[in-house]
Design a protein around this motif. Structure first.
Motif, short mmCIF file in Angstrom:
data_model
loop_
_atom_site.label_atom_id
_atom_site.label_comp_id
_atom_site.label_asym_id
_atom_site.label_seq_id
_atom_site.Cartn_x
_atom_site.Cartn_y
_atom_site.Cartn_z
N ILE A 1 0.82 -1.22 0.00
CA ILE A 1 0.00 0.00 0.00
C ILE A 1 0.86 1.27 0.00
O ILE A 1 0.81 2.06 -0.93
CB ILE A 1 -0.99 -0.01 1.19
CG1 ILE A 1 -2.07 -1.08 0.94
CG2 ILE A 1 -1.65 1.37 1.35
CD1 ILE A 1 -3.11 -1.20 2.03
N PHE B 1 -4.19 -6.87 -1.10
CA PHE B 1 -3.12 -6.03 -0.54
C PHE B 1 -2.39 -6.79 0.55
O PHE B 1 -2.95 -7.67 1.21
CB PHE B 1 -3.67 -4.70 -0.01
CG PHE B 1 -4.64 -4.81 1.14
CD1 PHE B 1 -4.20 -4.90 2.45
CD2 PHE B 1 -6.01 -4.83 0.90
CE1 PHE B 1 -5.10 -5.01 3.50
CE2 PHE B 1 -6.92 -4.93 1.94
CZ PHE B 1 -6.46 -5.02 3.25
N SER C 1 0.31 -5.31 3.40
CA SER C 1 0.95 -4.05 3.76
C SER C 1 1.44 -4.04 5.20
O SER C 1 0.75 -4.47 6.12
CB SER C 1 -0.07 -2.91 3.58
OG SER C 1 0.51 -1.67 3.92
N THR D 1 -9.63 -0.08 -0.78
CA THR D 1 -9.64 -1.50 -0.39
C THR D 1 -11.00 -2.15 -0.59
O THR D 1 -11.09 -3.37 -0.75
CB THR D 1 -9.18 -1.68 1.07
OG1 THR D 1 -10.05 -0.95 1.94
CG2 THR D 1 -7.74 -1.23 1.27
N GLY E 1 -7.09 -8.79 1.82
CA GLY E 1 -5.71 -8.43 2.09
C GLY E 1 -5.39 -8.52 3.57
O GLY E 1 -6.25 -8.85 4.40
#
Length: 196
Positions: free
Chosen positions: A7, A104, A106, A123, A129
């Motif tokens: 991210i 994602f 992150s 998102t 994620g």
């Protein structure tokens, strides 16, 4: 194919050094605060989410006790640091429109997650994620990549991973993912690299 994005500095702008300089003004003070926070190695503890914010702040302050007030000020305003990118949602929508999964992975800390949720509005367009603080593991620890794959039923050989930090990309590659080192490519160039 499944596309996994970092991210910070990939899907959003996150220039901590520039942010700290804007908040503090003075170059010498700013550099001391940046070194105590961003460059000390303790930022990873924020992202890992094991210590409280106050415990991590204590570590930052221990690196530069003279600048406790400034360190606390910068941290208190950290919600101003993330910046949206107009290209993020279109990239996600393009990939999903082509039938790809989009996720994602992150290194991200609780305080920022809760203080600047609008920075993460993209998102909702993704398939899922992991934020590091929620699983207490940070990249490049291979376990966080494996956890993402297990959680969403992904095969590493069918994944492309994009990150601005090379060691994180290398960790993904070691697990069998295709890795792309993000160095500021524009939207079209990045899409070409992903789809190549």
């Amino acid at each position: 194919m499944n596309v996994i994005f970092d991210i910070g500095k990939v899907l959003i702008d996150f220039d901590f050094e520039g942010f700290a300089r804007r908040i503090l003004g003075d170059e010498e003070v700013s550099q001391n605060v940046i070194d105590a926070m961003w460059n000390s190695g303790d930022w990873n503890e924020l992202d890992r989410g094991v210590l409280s914010d106050e415990e991590v702040l204590g570590r930052f302050i221990a690196h530069a006790p003279r600048y406790e007030r400034e360190i606390r000020l910068v941290f208190s305003k950290i919600a101003q640091c993330p910046g949206k990118r107009e290209s993020t949602i279109p990239i996600i929508q393009t990939l999903k429109g082509l039938g790809h999964g989009v996720y994602f992975l992150s290194n991200y800390f609780y305080f920022l997650l809760h203080s600047a949720p609008e920075a993460l509005d993209f998102t909702e367009y993704m398939d899922g994620g992991i934020f590091s603080c929620t699983v207490k593991i940070t990249k490049p620890d291979k376990r966080i990549y494996q956890l993402l794959c297990e959680r969403y039923g992904l095969l590493p050989s069918e994944c492309v991973f994009i990150d601005d930090t090379l060691k994180n990309v290398e960790a993904a590659r070691s697990l069998g993912m295709r890795g792309i080192h993000y160095t500021g490519q524009d939207k079209d160039t990045l899409l070409k690299q992903i789809l190549n």
